[in-house]
Design a protein around this motif. Structure first.
Motif, PDB file in Angstrom:
ATOM      1  N   VAL A 235      -2.445 -14.115 -13.999  1.00  0.00           N
ATOM      2  CA  VAL A 235      -2.009 -15.065 -14.594  1.00  0.00           C
ATOM      3  C   VAL A 235      -2.026 -15.158 -16.053  1.00  0.00           C
ATOM      4  CG1 VAL A 235      -2.647 -17.586 -14.622  1.00  0.00           C
ATOM      5  CG2 VAL A 235      -2.586 -16.271 -12.426  1.00  0.00           C
TER       6      VAL A 235
ATOM      7  N   VAL B 114      -6.099 -11.513  -9.738  1.00  0.00           N
ATOM      8  CA  VAL B 114      -5.305 -12.630  -9.756  1.00  0.00           C
ATOM      9  C   VAL B 114      -5.392 -13.418 -11.000  1.00  0.00           C
ATOM     10  CG1 VAL B 114      -4.941 -14.844  -8.855  1.00  0.00           C
ATOM     11  CG2 VAL B 114      -5.400 -13.081  -7.495  1.00  0.00           C
TER      12      VAL B 114
ATOM     13  N   VAL C 175     -10.364  -8.709  -6.450  1.00  0.00           N
ATOM     14  CA  VAL C 175      -9.077  -9.410  -6.052  1.00  0.00           C
ATOM     15  C   VAL C 175      -9.017 -10.676  -6.924  1.00  0.00           C
ATOM     16  CG1 VAL C 175      -8.495 -11.279  -4.235  1.00  0.00           C
ATOM     17  CG2 VAL C 175      -9.234  -8.945  -3.567  1.00  0.00           C
TER      18      VAL C 175
END
Length: 221
Positions: free
Chosen positions: A30, A26, A22
């Motif tokens: 980005v 993320v 996770v």
């Protein structure tokens, strides 16, 4: 028949794997979006940096990148990642290495989605006075994401399996525990089966859900 699991925190190891996935997912999303923006940027310096980064990182084995974050950043340059706890430091360095590596693949997936957006839309956006960043953020990326949910799902599944490389620097995730159990127990096939099924449970629903979502949100042309 599962007596060999007693005394081992299998669920805790897989929870660490989930956390790695996770957080790295993320972070790589980005950083991958920023790299994709650089790769299609009209600024030669940014475009050159994005291209060089992707081509170099994609051709370096993940194990080397993970070891560099540990041996290079931590041991040589003294990067502590905001903690003196060795276990937490190793976890954060593993996330950093996974982000650096996976972002290159996220970038290429998003760039392929950007290429599906008709050029006329970007030209129309510039004609009404939108800047490059505004055009990318408001017009191009929303459509690009809808086109690349499937490829991004594949990158996420690969990331989940790539978290096993964190075992190389002692992060207590699933692969690390499996290695320990195999060394201590005489149930190699059973242990391998349990951990293989664990990764199937983590990756199969993700692939099915994102595959369905990709079909529902696909841009109709």
């Amino acid at each position: 028949m599962f007596d060999f699991l007693e005394g081992y925190d299998v669920l805790g190891a897989f929870w660490t794997t989930v956390q790695l996935t996770v957080l790295a997912g993320v972070g790589s999303l980005v950083w991958g979006i920023l790299l994709a923006g650089m790769r299609v940027s009209p600024v030669p310096l940014m475009r050159g940096f994005g291209t060089a980064y992707v081509n170099i990182v994609r051709n370096i084995p993940l194990t080397i990148i993970i070891l560099f974050t540990s041996l290079g950043l931590a041991d040589i340059f003294g990067v502590t990642m905001g903690t003196e706890d060795f276990k937490i430091q190793g976890f954060r360095l593993a996330v950093l290495g996974l982000v650096a590596y996976t972002a290159a693949f996220v970038c290429e997936a998003i760039r392929s989605g950007i290429n599906t957006v008709p050029l006329g839309q970007a030209e129309a956006a510039r004609a009404i006075g939108l800047s490059f960043s505004q055009t990318l953020r408001l017009i191009v990326l929303p459509q690009a994401f809808r086109a690349v949910i499937g490829p991004l799902a594949n990158v996420l599944i690969a990331l989940t399996k790539n978290t096993t490389v964190a075992a190389a620097i002692g992060v207590a995730e699933a692969a690390t525990l499996m290695k320990t159990m195999i060394e201590n127990e005489a149930q190699t096939v059973a242990i391998g089966t349990v951990f293989a099924l664990g990764f199937v449970v983590l990756t199969l629903p993700t692939g099915l859900l994102l595959g369905w979502l990709g079909k529902r949100l696909a841009v109709k042309r």
